[in-house]
Design an enzyme around this catalytic site. Structure first.
Site, PDB file in Angstrom:
ATOM      1  CB  SER A  11      -0.942  -0.044   1.201  1.00  0.00           C
ATOM      2  OG  SER A  11      -1.932   0.961   1.127  1.00  0.00           O
ATOM      3  NE  ARG A  29      -8.850   1.853  11.099  1.00  0.00           N
ATOM      4  CZ  ARG A  29      -7.705   1.411  10.621  1.00  0.00           C
ATOM      5  NH1 ARG A  29      -7.094   2.081   9.671  1.00  0.00           N
ATOM      6  NH2 ARG A  29      -7.159   0.309  11.097  1.00  0.00           N
ATOM      7  CG  ASP A  53      -7.012  -3.829  -2.931  1.00  0.00           C
ATOM      8  OD1 ASP A  53      -7.820  -3.005  -2.476  1.00  0.00           O
ATOM      9  OD2 ASP A  53      -5.779  -3.665  -2.904  1.00  0.00           O
ATOM     10  CG  HIS A 107      -5.919  -2.119   0.572  1.00  0.00           C
ATOM     11  ND1 HIS A 107      -5.223  -1.985  -0.613  1.00  0.00           N
ATOM     12  CD2 HIS A 107      -5.255  -1.346   1.480  1.00  0.00           C
ATOM     13  CE1 HIS A 107      -4.192  -1.180  -0.440  1.00  0.00           C
ATOM     14  NE2 HIS A 107      -4.176  -0.780   0.819  1.00  0.00           N
ATOM     15  CG  ASP A 108      -7.321  -4.619   5.979  1.00  0.00           C
ATOM     16  OD1 ASP A 108      -6.528  -3.694   5.728  1.00  0.00           O
ATOM     17  OD2 ASP A 108      -8.222  -4.528   6.831  1.00  0.00           O
TER      18      ASP A 108
END
Length: 334
Positions: A133, A199, A286, A315-316
């Site tokens: 990332s 967040r 993702d 993405h994680d």
């Protein structure tokens, strides 16, 4: 954690100057006699320099990045709140934290800080540069600025330029922070509720529809207190307990300006000069950095290769799918 103090002034890409730098970093293992075993890990948005903690699937004794074999370095990025100079460190001119007075920084500025630390540590070559990332942005920027420094690169869920999609996500997150009426107060809790909301927005892009439906669906017929809502609130509070709204706002800005082609005649020309073997890893699900971006990156790198990992974690996945990532990197390095 160690601290490197650079006492000379540092000019940033936007023309602003810092009177000096503090760089927090971790090292693991020992550099060998010919300095050929250096692994430099660059971290993402809200992580820190303790790669053995946040990337425990890859870094540590008996792992792929084993300190008994490699000299591993990870530095907290410029602008963060985990020991390096940023909004929460003291401005020498006032003796108080910078807060909103800390200047905007770019990925290029972060890499320049890494470069100061590299020289301080006596590292002449980086055998492997590794980042996911935002960490991948730093490795790429470093490789563009010093083509012969990094000998091999592993780049996960990253790109050569921040996409319009990601910039829009970041702007929505900053709007959430700015809507908090404590934003710009000069204390460490300023903008906390806005950070929680920011967040929450981010968590929608770090995972995806399939993951939320599979894990956060409710079985019973409820009118409120849904699992998905509780999860978002939990993740927001968890970050707000360890991070800071000033820092989040600043670092999302730095990602927006990520563009390897700036001042280099465009992205294609910039990447043509990056000749080190590079493995680009995409995560199938993702939605923040879709695999199309990684495929383009791998194709544009002279010695780039691409592998796609099947995962529902979005993405994680670059932090979660350790076994698959381990296998891909091991095959690349072999």
């Amino acid at each position: 954690m160690k601290i490197f103090l650079h006492n000379d002034s540092v000019k940033l890409e936007n023309g602003a100057e810092l009177p000096g730098l503090e760089i927090a970093y971790h090292t693991y293992g020992e550099m060998n006699a010919d300095k050929s075993n250096v692994v430099w890990i660059c971290h993402a948005l809200t992580a820190n320099s303790d790669a053995e903690d946040w990337w425990e699937g890859l870094v540590g004794d008996g792992k792929l990045m084993d300190p008994s074999k490699y000299f591993i370095v990870c530095a907290n990025i410029l602008g963060s709140c985990y020991g390096s100079s940023g909004p929460m460190t003291n401005d020498p001119s006032t003796g108080e934290p910078y807060y909103s007075g800390f200047p905007d920084v770019t990925i290029r500025d972060m890499v320049n800080a890494h470069e100061l630390l590299r020289v301080h540590l006596g590292v002449d070559k980086i055998w492997l540069g590794l980042g996911g990332s935002m960490g991948g942005y730093q490795i790429l920027e470093w490789a563009c600025s010093q083509n012969n420094l990094i000998e091999n690169m592993v780049l996960l869920v990253t790109g050569a330029k921040e996409s319009a999609w990601a910039i829009a996500v970041h702007e929505a997150q900053r709007l959430a922070i700015e809507a908090d009426n404590t934003w710009r107060d000069h204390n460490k809790e300023a903008g906390r509720d806005g950070l929680i909301a920011a967040r929450g927005i981010g968590m929608l892009t770090y995972r995806n529809y399939e993951t939320y439906v599979a894990v956060q669906s409710d079985d019973e017929e409820k009118l409120d207190d849904f699992k998905a809502a509780s999860y978002i609130k939990y993740q927001g509070n968890k970050l707000a307990d360890r991070f800071n709204a000033y820092v989040y706002w600043l670092l999302t800005k730095s990602m927006d300006s990520h563009n390897l082609g700036r001042g280099r005649g465009g992205i294609e020309k910039a990447l043509t000069g990056v000749t080190a073997p590079a493995l680009v890893i995409g995560i199938e699900s993702d939605i923040l950095c879709p695999v199309e971006e990684q495929k383009k990156l791998a194709a544009a790198l002279p010695n780039g290769s691409y592998i796609e990992i099947k995962s529902g974690y979005g993405h994680d996945g670059f932090l979660i799918e350790s076994d698959a990532i381990h296998a891909a990197i091991n095959a690349f390095l072999s």
